[in-house]
Design a protein around this motif. Structure first.
Motif, PDB file in Angstrom:
ATOM      1  N   VAL A  32       0.865  -1.177   0.000  1.00 36.41           N
ATOM      2  CA  VAL A  32       0.000   0.000   0.000  1.00 36.41           C
ATOM      3  C   VAL A  32       0.904   1.231   0.000  1.00 36.41           C
ATOM      4  O   VAL A  32       1.805   1.347   0.831  1.00 36.41           O
ATOM      5  N   TYR A  33       0.628   2.144  -0.936  1.00 37.75           N
ATOM      6  CA  TYR A  33       1.520   3.274  -1.181  1.00 37.75           C
ATOM      7  C   TYR A  33       0.972   4.586  -0.608  1.00 37.75           C
ATOM      8  O   TYR A  33      -0.233   4.704  -0.344  1.00 37.75           O
ATOM      9  N   PRO A  34       1.838   5.586  -0.417  1.00 37.56           N
ATOM     10  CA  PRO A  34       1.394   6.874   0.120  1.00 37.56           C
ATOM     11  C   PRO A  34       0.276   7.489  -0.731  1.00 37.56           C
ATOM     12  O   PRO A  34       0.348   7.484  -1.963  1.00 37.56           O
ATOM     13  N   GLY A  35      -0.758   7.991  -0.076  1.00 34.29           N
ATOM     14  CA  GLY A  35      -1.858   8.643  -0.765  1.00 34.29           C
ATOM     15  C   GLY A  35      -2.820   7.703  -1.452  1.00 34.29           C
ATOM     16  O   GLY A  35      -3.730   8.149  -2.152  1.00 34.29           O
ATOM     17  N   GLU A  36      -2.655   6.399  -1.250  1.00 34.75           N
ATOM     18  CA  GLU A  36      -3.491   5.397  -1.905  1.00 34.75           C
ATOM     19  C   GLU A  36      -4.512   4.832  -0.928  1.00 34.75           C
ATOM     20  O   GLU A  36      -4.191   4.551   0.227  1.00 34.75           O
ATOM     21  N   VAL A  37      -5.744   4.675  -1.396  1.00 35.35           N
ATOM     22  CA  VAL A  37      -6.808   4.088  -0.584  1.00 35.35           C
ATOM     23  C   VAL A  37      -7.149   2.727  -1.176  1.00 35.35           C
ATOM     24  O   VAL A  37      -7.644   2.630  -2.302  1.00 35.35           O
ATOM     25  N   VAL A  38      -6.869   1.681  -0.407  1.00 31.42           N
ATOM     26  CA  VAL A  38      -7.044   0.304  -0.869  1.00 31.42           C
ATOM     27  C   VAL A  38      -8.173  -0.341  -0.079  1.00 31.42           C
ATOM     28  O   VAL A  38      -8.218  -0.252   1.156  1.00 31.42           O
ATOM     29  N   TYR A 189     -11.634   9.428   2.475  1.00 34.21           N
ATOM     30  CA  TYR A 189     -10.871   9.299   1.230  1.00 34.21           C
ATOM     31  C   TYR A 189     -10.119  10.599   0.914  1.00 34.21           C
ATOM     32  O   TYR A 189      -8.917  10.585   0.632  1.00 34.21           O
ATOM     33  N   SER A 190     -10.835  11.719   0.973  1.00 36.97           N
ATOM     34  CA  SER A 190     -10.225  13.008   0.624  1.00 36.97           C
ATOM     35  C   SER A 190      -9.116  13.384   1.591  1.00 36.97           C
ATOM     36  O   SER A 190      -8.061  13.886   1.185  1.00 36.97           O
ATOM     37  N   MET A 212     -12.600   3.086  -4.445  1.00 34.94           N
ATOM     38  CA  MET A 212     -11.231   2.987  -3.941  1.00 34.94           C
ATOM     39  C   MET A 212     -10.251   2.767  -5.089  1.00 34.94           C
ATOM     40  O   MET A 212     -10.626   2.347  -6.183  1.00 34.94           O
ATOM     41  N   ASP A 213      -8.990   3.067  -4.825  1.00 37.05           N
ATOM     42  CA  ASP A 213      -7.980   2.980  -5.878  1.00 37.05           C
ATOM     43  C   ASP A 213      -7.752   1.548  -6.333  1.00 37.05           C
ATOM     44  O   ASP A 213      -7.593   1.275  -7.516  1.00 37.05           O
ATOM     45  N   ARG A 214      -7.716   0.643  -5.371  1.00 38.24           N
ATOM     46  CA  ARG A 214      -7.615  -0.790  -5.655  1.00 38.24           C
ATOM     47  C   ARG A 214      -8.440  -1.528  -4.617  1.00 38.24           C
ATOM     48  O   ARG A 214      -8.602  -1.043  -3.497  1.00 38.24           O
ATOM     49  N   VAL A 215      -8.928  -2.705  -4.979  1.00 41.72           N
ATOM     50  CA  VAL A 215      -9.719  -3.509  -4.055  1.00 41.72           C
ATOM     51  C   VAL A 215      -9.235  -4.954  -4.128  1.00 41.72           C
ATOM     52  O   VAL A 215      -8.987  -5.485  -5.225  1.00 41.72           O
ATOM     53  N   PHE A 216      -9.102  -5.577  -2.947  1.00 41.57           N
ATOM     54  CA  PHE A 216      -8.711  -6.981  -2.853  1.00 41.57           C
ATOM     55  C   PHE A 216      -9.777  -7.736  -2.077  1.00 41.57           C
ATOM     56  O   PHE A 216     -10.314  -7.238  -1.081  1.00 41.57           O
TER      57      PHE A 216
END
Length: 228
Positions: A32-38, A189-190, A212-216
């Motif tokens: 999970v990267y900075p500024g990313e919502v997973v 999120y914001s 979300m940016d990515r979902v698992f």
């Protein structure tokens, strides 16, 4: 691309029961990267909370590596893990867990005070976050004087009070109606984006997961990327 804030490699978690061993995580890998919502989805009992607790250093995995900011925290002492957790990770739960006798401002300032900051510094950070979440008019209100959505926004502000690199949220809108849930998620999120925080959010709400940016999906102890 920047380095991941959170890196899990081969994380396993097994619980002992009367019926025998119950594996809930069988080898989880994720960055999970900075500024990313997973987003993290899966049925109840699939291990979402166990994954979050391992990622946030609340539990030790039975195998694998949990790295925060590039540092493997899996085998560190509990004292060091606690120090890293307090300075690096923010948590939001389904229920806000605010201290009922304190105001919104005092609840959000509390983590800074615990970390040894002065009241002036902790107060300034709390006012900044509450303002960004549209709660300036509620800073002197106690939790019982606020709506459920407002209480959860205060909990989000509190989780970000010490400027963590990683935000972990376990069903943060699960107790809210659909309209309030969407508004609270958008706030989370914001703010995570704006603060450059890496966020991993467990949810049952598929409508929110789509944003979300990515979902698992977590199923049978493994993570699988999802597309919508």
């Amino acid at each position: 691309m920047s380095e991941p804030v959170l890196s899990l490699r081969g994380v396993e978690r097994v619980y002992k029961t009367e019926a025998g061993d119950l594996p809930v995580l069988r080898g989880v890998d994720i960055d999970v990267y900075p500024g990313e919502v997973v987003g993290l989805i899966g049925p109840s009992g699939s291990g979402k909370s166990s994954l979050l607790h391992s990622a946030g250093l609340l539990e030790r995995p039975d195998a694998g590596i949990v790295a925060l900011g590039g540092r493997d925290c899996s085998k560190l002492s509990e004292r060091v893990r606690t120090r890293i957790r307090l300075g690096t990770v923010g948590f939001v739960y389904q229920f806000h867990h605010l201290l009922p006798e304190f105001t919104a401002l005092e609840n959000v300032a509390m983590p800074g005070l615990i970390a040894g900051r002065s009241w002036q510094v902790a107060e300034a950070r709390a006012l900044e976050l509450l303002g960004e979440l549209g709660l300036t008019a509620r800073v002197n209100h106690q939790p019982a004087q606020m709506s459920g959505g407002e209480q959860q926004r205060v909990a989000i502000a509190r989780a970000l009070a010490n400027k963590p690199q990683l935000l972990l949220a376990d069903e943060p809108t699960g107790n809210l109606d659909p309209t309030t849930s969407a508004a609270v998620f958008q706030s989370l999120y914001s703010l995570a984006r704006g603060q450059g925080v890496a966020a991993l959010i467990a949810t049952h709400n598929m409508d929110l997961a789509r944003y979300m940016d990515r979902v698992f999906a977590l199923k049978d102890g493994y993570l699988a990327p999802q597309t919508f």
